[in-house]
Design an enzyme around this catalytic site. Structure first.
Site, PDB file in Angstrom:
ATOM      1  N   ARG A  35       0.592  -1.508  -0.066  1.00 40.46           N
ATOM      2  CA  ARG A  35       0.018  -0.041  -0.165  1.00 40.46           C
ATOM      3  C   ARG A  35       0.886   1.341   0.036  1.00 40.46           C
ATOM      4  NH1 ARG A  35      -4.743   0.540   4.497  1.00 40.46           N
ATOM      5  NH2 ARG A  35      -5.136  -1.490   3.453  1.00 40.46           N
ATOM      6  N   HIS A  81      -8.212  -3.764  -7.686  1.00 40.16           N
ATOM      7  CA  HIS A  81      -7.975  -2.961  -6.277  1.00 40.16           C
ATOM      8  C   HIS A  81      -9.198  -2.827  -5.481  1.00 40.16           C
ATOM      9  CE1 HIS A  81      -4.802  -0.481  -4.302  1.00 40.16           C
ATOM     10  NE2 HIS A  81      -5.875   0.237  -4.013  1.00 40.16           N
ATOM     11  N   TYR A 125     -17.573  13.564 -14.415  1.00 41.25           N
ATOM     12  CA  TYR A 125     -17.466  14.525 -15.003  1.00 41.25           C
ATOM     13  C   TYR A 125     -16.154  14.683 -15.778  1.00 41.25           C
ATOM     14  CZ  TYR A 125     -21.065  16.487 -12.127  1.00 41.25           C
ATOM     15  OH  TYR A 125     -22.596  16.446 -11.618  1.00 41.25           O
TER      16      TYR A 125
END
Length: 747
Positions: A35, A81, A125
């Protein structure tokens, strides 16, 4: 007996601390390796690697159109993931921000946030595709260069590492906090890294100093200036731990008629511009930087922060030095080269070691790519040999296919073909028959044989591998060279001294003022030096009257002494103007309710004060030691119960004696040297009293005599030069003063 086993049979006795530590260790290792820390070989954390892989599978290369980020995020969290979509999208946004990444890996379209710290638009968007940098980082994924591993659910595959030659770890840097360890790697210039890598290819034993001759230091996306010395930069890279001071880039702009402004065009890395401007504006509001009048943000695509000085006489370097010290116009960027090495072990490494290990990985990638190509060539040459045999015996091959029920074994036996060759011939389309020209086939086979020979030599010769890697690095350096828009160095390295701590007095314009204070503690400062004798010009509120007035300057500090022995410090430049009655001094200093104001006077640097309590004890204090920076002031005189501070007088520069008079109208004179100099305390007994206490005390020069004002408005001064009758040891009772001494017992 139930057919189900008893769940209590599954319980295992285990010490709680051992169970907890085992589970926490698993969590910690997972955080470190999967991570938070980047891999040395490609500089990526798993989330970034998976983002780039998903975008590659969506064919979002630089030449294709953009696709919605929601599509990418969905693929990443669905296939590779299994974490929150917000964290994945945040990681993707950062890869697209030109002010966060020195060489962005994602080309974003839409609102991807800005340097002011505003967030990106929602992923429904925005759109994105990969940049050429990402393509360079992933080059070779289809060529057997790296291992693939199954995804978390075993349905797909993902690469363990990105094989490309782009040196992403150092080029883009990384930061992360794991469990018990962290990493912070600034970005660097690719051309410099390529030069250092080529040096290590030619000279594997090259020293750290030789590497540092090619790598100047960090190269931040937002530019700026690194102001550390070359020695401290080198030391940080040698150990893998250190920090850099990064300053904003600025210049002075003349505005005509002698006026000027300072314009900041680059700010330190990861400093939010809006927060920085707020910080500077707060300095102005708090009057902590009196030489700065205004700050304006005139930025568009380029940063432009305009700093307006209070007056044209302000020194630009003094102004900027103050801002560097007080704001994030100068910030520290730490270096902690903590990375996962090729064995996935976290280690703090120096720059030379990082580059050496990265080169080993690139050699390994080169060899694997060559072996993969070799296998492809062998497979193709096997088919070409089959096609040549088929071409030479085309009629017989057609006859076998037409007449035999199982043509494959017949062909294999007759022409000594392998299974793959026979299968390839049988799978040929009729239209391919016209292409089966022997010359073409032999030419292709010869070309492949020559390529094969070169690859075999490459695989067997480390020297050839180094030469090939150097050639590839040279091509990469050309693409990201200093003359290209993306490759030019943005951060300059110029050693500069730490920002000076400039005293506030240096920032305040020195102007004469007259400080006036009333009996009730209302204070003000009139401009200029007014006539102190003309008391009627000083107006006070009804019921209030005159207490103190003296000449001072705006750069002075004022000492306000209270009867409780506490001394407060006021700035003359902070006093309200002379119009009106001023403001209560209690608004500027935290005075105790019962505290009586004994004295107000300017603090002369290096000067001394005579301090005495009404019980006759006193000492000398150095003004520099009793100045207090806080509103609470400083307790200087320790008082006995029911006594209070009575006298606060400056000690004359040449004074050598002290005169003390009591309320009992007894006078003593003794040498000043008999008084101790202290920063705090009760002091010593100046005069002894049977009844009453101390009325006044003063220092003077013995050879000039003791002077006092005569009574009435005559303005005459009386001086007594023969003080022999009153010269006694300190602490004596004394005797009556000379004839004509004021009845109020004050000097």
């Amino acid at each position: 007996m139930s057919e189900f086993s008893d769940p209590f049979d599954q319980i295992v006795d285990h010490p709680f601390d051992a169970a907890l530590s085992e589970r926490y260790l698993v969590y910690a290792l997972s955080t470190i390796t999967a991570r938070s820390l980047p891999d040395l070989r490609d500089g990526l954390k798993p989330v970034h690697r998976r983002l780039l892989w998903a975008m590659r599978l969506l064919r979002l290369d630089p030449a294709s159109g953009y696709k919605k980020c929601a599509r990418v995020v969905g693929d990443v969290i669905g296939k590779y993931h299994p974490h929150g979509d917000a964290s994945v999208y945040d990681a993707m946004v950062r890869l697209a921000q030109s002010f966060s990444l020195r060489y962005p890996l994602v080309d974003g379209q839409g609102n991807f946030g800005n340097i002011d710290g505003d967030n990106a638009a929602a992923y429904r968007y925005t759109e994105a595709r990969l940049t050429q940098v990402a393509i360079d980082l992933m080059a070779g994924l289809d060529e057997g260069t790296v291992e693939f591993r199954p995804t978390y659910n075993g349905e797909d595959e993902e690469p363990e590492i990105m094989p490309g030659l782009f040196p992403n770890l150092l080029a883009n840097g990384a930061s992360g906090i794991a469990v018990g360890m962290a990493t912070n790697i600034p970005s660097h210039n690719v051309a410099e890294i390529a030069d250092a890598a080529m040096l290590l290819i030619d000279q594997p034993e090259a020293t750290h100093e030789q590497v540092m001759a090619l790598v100047q230091g960090p190269d931040f996306a937002t530019g700026g200036i690194v102001v550390d010395s070359a020695a401290s930069i080198s030391e940080a890279y040698a150990t893998g731990r250190g920090a850099f001071r990064v300053r904003s880039r600025w210049h002075k702009e003349d505005e005509g008629r002698g006026t000027w402004v300072a314009v900041v065009t680059e700010i330190p890395y990861q400093v939010q511009k809006s927060k920085l401007i707020e910080q500077i504006a707060q300095l102005i509001a708090d009057k902590k930087l009196p030489i700065l009048a205004d700050v304006r943000d005139e930025s568009d695509e380029e940063v432009r922060i305009v700093l307006e000085p209070r007056a044209r006489t302000v020194d630009p370097d003094v102004l900027m030095d103050s801002l560097f010290r007080l704001t994030d116009l100068e910030s520290r960027v730490s270096l902690n080269l903590n990375v996962l090495d090729a064995q996935r072990t976290p280690r703090v490494m120096g720059l030379r070691e990082v580059l050496s290990d990265w080169l080993k990985h690139q050699i390994e990638v080169l060899v694997r790519r060559s072996q993969h190509r070799l296998e492809k060539i062998d497979a193709r040459m096997e088919l070409l040999d089959g096609y040549i045999i088929a071409f030479l015996n085309l009629d017989r091959v057609i006859e076998i296919i037409r007449t035999e029920d199982e043509p494959k074994p017949v062909m294999m036996a007759e022409f000594h073909l392998t299974d793959r060759q026979a299968e390839a011939i049988l799978n040929m389309r009729l239209r391919s028959l016209r292409k089966l020209e022997e010359m073409e086939l032999r030419r292709e086979r010869d070309d492949l044989a020559a390529e094969r020979e070169g690859l075999v030599k490459l695989i067997e010769s480390p020297a050839r591998q180094r030469t090939r890697l150097k050639k590839d690095l040279t091509a990469l350096r050309e693409r990201y060279g200093p003359e290209t828009q993306l490759g030019r160095r943005r951060t300059t390295v110029e050693e500069a001294a730490p920002a000076r701590e400039i005293p506030l007095e240096a920032m305040v314009e020195r102007e004469p003022v007259t400080v006036i204070m009333s009996q009730r503690g209302w204070i003000r400062a009139m401009k200029g030096h007014a006539d102190l004798a003309a008391r009627d010009q000083f107006k006070f509120k009804e019921g209030d009257g005159f207490a103190f007035a003296f000449h001072s300057h705006t750069t002075d500090k004022l000492l306000l002494a209270c009867g409780n022995g506490r001394i407060h410090t006021l700035g003359a430049d902070k006093l309200p103007g002379g119009r009106g009655f001023g403001e209560p001094v209690r608004m500027m200093a935290d005075l105790e309710n019962e505290a009586e104001i004994v004295a107000l006077l300017p603090a002369r640097p290096g000067g001394r004060l005579l301090l005495a309590a009404d019980n006759g004890r006193g000492f000398i204090a150095n003004i520099d030691e009793i100045i207090a920076e806080t509103r609470k002031g400083r307790q200087v005189v320790n008082l006995k119960p029911h006594s209070k501070l009575k006298v606060v007088r400056p000690v004359g520069a040449l004074a050598d004696y002290v005169a003390v008079i009591g309320e009992n109208r007894k006078l003593v004179v003794f040498p000043l040297s008999e008084l101790p100099e202290m920063a705090r305390g009760q002091g010593v007994q100046l005069q002894r009293y049977r009844d009453g206490g101390l009325s006044d005390a003063i220092t003077f020069r013995l050879d000039e005599g003791l002077s006092w004002a005569m009574g009435g408005d005559s303005g005459r001064i009386r001086t007594e030069t023969d003080l022999t009758p009153w010269r006694v040891a300190r602490g004596a009772a004394g005797r009556m003063p000379p004839t004509g001494f004021p009845r109020n017992n004050r000097f």
